[in-house]
Design a protein around this motif. Sequence first.
Motif, short mmCIF file in Angstrom:
data_model
loop_
_atom_site.label_atom_id
_atom_site.label_comp_id
_atom_site.label_asym_id
_atom_site.label_seq_id
_atom_site.Cartn_x
_atom_site.Cartn_y
_atom_site.Cartn_z
N HIS A 105 -1.52 -4.74 2.17
CA HIS A 105 -2.96 -4.96 2.18
C HIS A 105 -3.20 -6.44 1.88
O HIS A 105 -2.68 -6.97 0.90
CB HIS A 105 -3.66 -4.10 1.12
CG HIS A 105 -5.12 -4.33 1.04
ND1 HIS A 105 -6.04 -3.64 1.81
CD2 HIS A 105 -5.86 -5.19 0.27
CE1 HIS A 105 -7.26 -4.06 1.53
NE2 HIS A 105 -7.17 -5.00 0.59
N THR A 160 0.83 -1.20 0.00
CA THR A 160 0.00 0.00 0.00
C THR A 160 0.86 1.26 0.00
O THR A 160 0.50 2.27 -0.61
CB THR A 160 -0.92 0.04 1.24
OG1 THR A 160 -0.11 0.10 2.42
CG2 THR A 160 -1.79 -1.20 1.30
N ALA A 207 -7.49 -3.85 -4.96
CA ALA A 207 -6.41 -3.24 -4.17
C ALA A 207 -5.23 -2.86 -5.08
O ALA A 207 -4.65 -1.77 -4.94
CB ALA A 207 -5.95 -4.20 -3.08
#
Length: 399
Positions: free
Chosen positions: A370, A362, A381
């Motif tokens: 994540h 992240t 994501a």
Amino acid sequence: MAKKGKSGRRARSEESELHERRKYGFFWYDWIWKVLRPVLVFAASFVIVCGLVYTAWTKVDGMFFAPVDRQDTTVQAFEVKSGSSLSTVSANLEAAGLIHNHTVFKYMADFMGTGQKIQSGHYQLSRSMSATEILDQLISGDGRPLTTSITIIPGWTVEDVAAYLVTQGVLRDKEEFLSLCRTGEAYSGYYFIEEILAESDAGDRRYALEGYLSPNTYEIYTDSSADAIIKRLLSQTEAAYLIGYDERAQELGMTMDEVFTLASMIEKEAKKGDFAKVSAVFHNRLKQNMTLGSDVTVKYVSGSQKMALGDSDLAVDSPYNTYTHKGLPVGPICNPSMDAVVAALYPDEQYVAQKYLYFCSTDPSSGALHFSKTLEEHEAAVAMYRPLWEEYDRSRGLE
């Protein structure tokens, strides 16, 4: 007439007295001569003896102890290897033309009680130095400390370790170190290396010893050889891998090499706080016979430092590529810490139970991750954080 007779008697008396003095040695300077004569004889003899001794010493000194060439001040490198005997050092000095006679040099050092005080090291000597000056220099040392401290960082590869040892001045070049690590044949006495060399795919590894150069801080001799350093690191790995770890590996159906391979991936993928979670993801994927899809295994082959790898990067043909080959890579991709080894053996039970299968970065700067359970969650994501990876690569000139 009377006066003349008196004078004659006086003269005869003086002659008689002089005769008596001569007869019995009564002149005033006679006793001084008797005292001085032996002193002068001794002094003359002493001077003669000293002259002979000085002449002899000058000749002996010139033959054995004086500089080989007082005019030749050219600096000459001379090495005293660790464990060298006085006889070896003396013979090497003579062979280098720095002393006249190695036997005399050895006896001189023994007589002075300094033969055992010669220190190993690299010296700068010259033919204009006398034997005693050379001996004093060898006793004083070359100015370098006998020991030094080195620190192997978790996550370093074999090549990283070799480069570090060269920059620290411990090794002159890295080629011997890399060659020894590449084959591993000299270290089959370690049971875990013997097992690696016995594997059919051992030849596919970049370095047989990758993964087993235990990260730690070590106190070593400054003249340590590449072989001695490798043995020190391997011995630390052997000592740190406890019996309980081996028993746990057997419970998981893993070999020690598989544990260290997984641990090396964990080390490169995450910070210590996420080790067990990343381990859980890899364990879950292995159970489902999925490819591990780990970027760090590809980077080990390509040498790329990019966060955002492209399709061409991920397609590299290598037994280390966990995108194109199922299961663990052919061997470790770095030298992991024991924290990563423990995480490989004991994955996060909650993440295992909840069947987490994915993770991604992240924040490239912090290393935060994540975690996702499904592919859809993971792709979302990745779409969210990929621009951050690309910007990070651009900031480092890695587009």
